[in-house]
Design an enzyme around this catalytic site. Structure first.
Site: not given
Length: 458
Positions: A231, A317, A389-391
């Site tokens: 995201h 996000y 981010d936060h894949p």
């Protein structure tokens, strides 16, 4: 693009911020609720007990949000981190704008827990907590090693998996020691579990190519490495007519899921919203806006004048739907030190998110402007980040073996004794930090994996 290529025990969570929201129930039903992407093969309700277990194991301090926004079956294991004086004022500001916010759940002890002290607000949560109040994976690994429940083999890289000659079960893992790169190390087991994050899990499967499996292990569907998800975010600094005293715990924030748990509309837009106190633009300076030198009383007068107003940092996000060709592939020319192809990452939004990106970011900027105006303030600056981010993703779960890599437990469709756990199995990446969801998915997989082994005697 890429947040991290870290290859270490514990992964990126060895230096994380400790923020632990859950995905919302809608994240698991995107096709059913919004008519886009895919539903997960598991529901939020099925994952809820494992969310709870993850919160207990990590030691999550949290505040129950409004029942319609914060779905959970049990209370948090620890009380919430207390709001600072500043966050209390900012919570009132958000409430005046019609936004319900509460203390951000975090894997930081609000009271002593599991032999670790309570958070003392050093404000260095990222990258390292100096007192151990914030959870980090080495705490789990150290306990497992102390109790002799695991054998940890350091400085060793598993390079490929191999199946039995006459069946589809994985028979062995072939590894290389960094100290002895010329020696081949073999591991044989009843069950194999890949827990190497969104990047290296897919990389290992793709790199296990052979004459029998030319596309790699567990890749009959062609979906290994596909649908990398994440995201993006839009953030802003807002100046407000509030006297704030930043510095005590600037890493803690308010949060709301009010804009995540929304009904279907003409355009897909879901996002979280977080608010922090901030000292942006309020530090002492040696020159004023005109460039004139500031010294002595002039410097102090300028500093006092600029701290008469407070500053908040806001960030959202927003959910990005991944394209099939958002992927990990193998490099044709770049190699690891031991001669295997390096991974290549290519991030691509699905058409629905490509079309919505401009309007989404414009809507978030407008929301920040409206929020600032409601408190008599103004937006000082706005930023949109390019990276995701936060894949997650790359080995997504699903009920159909033709369009997924694993089932809802993380068991690969092609090999009954091979599991992929955590972030790689995600179908989508929501619009909130993913670590707690990755942990909950891993614990759910562990419950299924455990059925293959007899219970230990005490």
């Amino acid at each position: 693009g890429m947040q991290s290529r870290s290859m270490q025990v514990g992964g990126l969570a060895m230096h994380w911020g400790g923020v632990t929201p859950r995905y919302s129930p809608e994240d698991f039903r995107l096709r059913s609720v919004y008519g886009i992407h895919e539903d997960w093969p598991i529901s939020y309700q099925e994952l809820d007990p494992f969310y709870q277990e993850a919160e207990v194991r990590l030691g999550v301090s949290g505040e129950q949000g409004p029942a319609d926004l914060d779905a959970r079956s049990k209370p948090y294991p620890l009380p919430p981190l207390p709001l600072t004086y500043n966050l209390g004022l900012l919570q009132e500001w958000a409430r005046g704008a019609g936004i319900r916010m509460w203390s951000q759940p975090s894997a930081k002890n609000s009271t002593p827990y599991h032999g670790r002290p309570a958070c003392c607000r050093n404000d260095t949560c990222f990258p390292v907590c100096p007192v151990g109040a914030k959870y980090s994976p080495d705490m789990t690994w150290n306990a497992l090693r102390r109790d002799r429940l695991v054998d940890l083999v350091p400085n060793t890289v598993v390079r490929r998996l191999e199946a039995t000659a006459g069946g589809n079960r994985i028979e062995r893992a072939v590894a290389t020691s960094r100290q002895r790169p010329g020696d081949e190390i073999e591991y044989r087991a009843r069950v194999f579990v890949i827990a190497a994050g969104y990047l290296w899990s897919s990389h290992l499967l793709l790199g296990s190519r052979s004459t029998r499996y030319p596309a790699g292990i567990a890749n009959r569907s062609g979906y290994v490495g596909k649908y990398l998800a994440g995201h993006r975010n839009v953030s802003a600094f807002v100046q407000l007519p509030l006297v704030l005293y930043p510095g005590q715990n600037e890493q803690h924030s308010l949060v709301t899921t009010q804009f995540m748990r929304v009904a279907a509309g003409p355009r897909y837009l879901r996002h979280d919203l977080r608010v922090w106190e901030s000292s942006f633009g309020q530090g002492p300076r040696l020159r004023d806006d005109a460039g004139s030198l500031l010294l002595g009383d002039g410097l102090l007068a300028d500093w006092r004048g600029r701290t008469a107003l407070g500053t908040a940092r806001v960030r959202s996000y927003y959910d990005v739907i991944p394209d099939r060709n958002s992927e990990v592939t193998l490099s044709a020319d770049r190699k690891t030190p031991w001669g295997d192809p390096l991974p290549v990452l290519s991030w691509r939004d699905a058409p629905v998110s490509t079309a919505a990106r401009g309007p989404t970011e414009a809507a978030l900027r407008a929301r920040f402007e409206q929020l600032a105006k409601s408190g008599g303030g103004k937006v000082l600056s706005v930023r949109s980040d390019e990276f995701q981010d936060h894949p997650a993703g790359g080995c997504r779960m699903g009920a159909d073996p033709a369009t997924s890599v694993t089932d809802g437990w993380g068991r690969t469709h092609d090999h009954e004794n091979l599991f992929v756990v955590g972030a790689p199995t995600c179908v989508s990446a929501s619009c909130a930090n993913g670590t707690l969801t990755f942990a909950a998915l891993s614990l759910r997989s562990a419950a299924e994996i455990g059925r293959h082994f007899p219970a230990r005697s005490s």
